[in-house]
Design an enzyme around this catalytic site. Structure first.
Site, PDB file in Angstrom:
ATOM      1  N   THR A   5     -49.893   6.156 -35.410  1.00  0.00           N
ATOM      2  CA  THR A   5     -49.461   5.166 -36.393  1.00  0.00           C
ATOM      3  C   THR A   5     -48.006   4.825 -36.135  1.00  0.00           C
ATOM      4  OG1 THR A   5     -49.618   4.562 -38.714  1.00  0.00           O
ATOM      5  CG2 THR A   5     -48.589   6.667 -38.236  1.00  0.00           C
ATOM      6  N   LYS A  38     -51.065   1.932 -45.061  1.00  0.00           N
ATOM      7  CA  LYS A  38     -50.298   3.169 -44.951  1.00  0.00           C
ATOM      8  C   LYS A  38     -48.981   3.117 -45.715  1.00  0.00           C
ATOM      9  CE  LYS A  38     -52.219   3.484 -40.347  1.00  0.00           C
ATOM     10  NZ  LYS A  38     -51.894   3.412 -38.921  1.00  0.00           N
ATOM     11  N   GLY A  50     -44.284   5.283 -47.123  1.00  0.00           N
ATOM     12  CA  GLY A  50     -45.130   5.078 -45.964  1.00  0.00           C
ATOM     13  C   GLY A  50     -45.398   6.418 -45.313  1.00  0.00           C
ATOM     14  N   SER A 129     -46.228   7.638 -33.768  1.00  0.00           N
ATOM     15  CA  SER A 129     -46.165   7.504 -32.311  1.00  0.00           C
ATOM     16  C   SER A 129     -45.372   6.277 -31.876  1.00  0.00           C
ATOM     17  CB  SER A 129     -47.575   7.452 -31.717  1.00  0.00           C
ATOM     18  OG  SER A 129     -48.305   6.405 -32.303  1.00  0.00           O
ATOM     19  N   CYS A 164     -46.907   0.483 -27.916  1.00  0.00           N
ATOM     20  CA  CYS A 164     -47.614   1.715 -28.273  1.00  0.00           C
ATOM     21  C   CYS A 164     -49.106   1.442 -28.461  1.00  0.00           C
ATOM     22  CB  CYS A 164     -47.025   2.294 -29.554  1.00  0.00           C
ATOM     23  SG  CYS A 164     -47.863   3.783 -30.133  1.00  0.00           S
ATOM     24  N   THR A 167     -50.638   1.636 -32.055  1.00  0.00           N
ATOM     25  CA  THR A 167     -50.062   0.735 -33.056  1.00  0.00           C
ATOM     26  C   THR A 167     -50.656  -0.651 -32.882  1.00  0.00           C
ATOM     27  OG1 THR A 167     -47.967   1.967 -32.930  1.00  0.00           O
ATOM     28  CG2 THR A 167     -47.886  -0.209 -33.937  1.00  0.00           C
TER      29      THR A 167
END
Length: 179
Positions: A5, A38, A50, A129, A164, A167
């Site tokens: 995430t 989130k 978050g 991440s 990423c 993501t």
């Protein structure tokens, strides 16, 4: 490091935005959801949080954190410190795998299960991440543009989503302060 995430928080001009992507990844190779939320408002809507980490763990932590906000109304820092103490010392909480960014009109804090409550010097924090990518992008945008905190958070997530694999660009943003 919490993976899978990206959450970024940005403070500028009396406004703090926390943004997160919507991707949920199972293991290393399977995306099972694109639109997870989130980022949430808690504490009667005065606090934004978050989470990066396991969903069930994040939900349990959010519930516990909300109880600290109720115990220390209007004092996010104190609630975060008391929560971090519990998180570090409680046998069950200590096993939970997550990190949190929390913000109210005056503070942006990173809260971890290791007992840390960190207020970034520059008003920018990233977790997950893709957190380092979003953090770097947000710092550059903060230094070199006139964008609002919300605009910076959105753009930082977009940039992180291009780098990423954990993501995506399905961004949810919540803002506190001068909106």
């Amino acid at each position: 490091m919490i993976r899978s995430t990206t959450v970024v928080g940005v403070s500028r001009d009396g406004q703090t935005a926390i943004a997160a992507d919507g991707q949920v990844t199972l293991g290393e190779a399977t995306i099972i959801k694109h639109t997870a939320k989130k980022v949430r408002r808690i504490g009667e809507g005065k606090v934004v949080c978050g989470f990066a980490g396991a969903v069930a763990d994040a939900q349990a932590l959010q519930d516990r954190f909300e109880s600290k906000l109720e115990a220390f109304p209007g004092d996010l820092r104190r609630a975060a410190v008391e929560f971090a103490k519990d998180w570090r010392t409680d046998k069950v909480l200590r096993q939970l795998n997550a990190l949190m960014l929390v913000a109210d009109v005056s503070s942006l804090l990173l809260v971890g299960g290791d007992g840390n409550v960190i207020e970034p010097d520059d008003g920018v924090a990233g977790i997950g991440s893709g957190g380092p990518y979003a953090l770097a992008a947000a710092r550059a945008l903060l230094a070199h543009t006139k964008l609002s905190a919300e605009q910076i958070a959105r753009e930082a997530l977009r940039i992180a989503s291009e780098i990423c694999v954990f993501t995506n660009n399905e961004v949810v943003v919540e803002v506190v302060g001068n909106v």
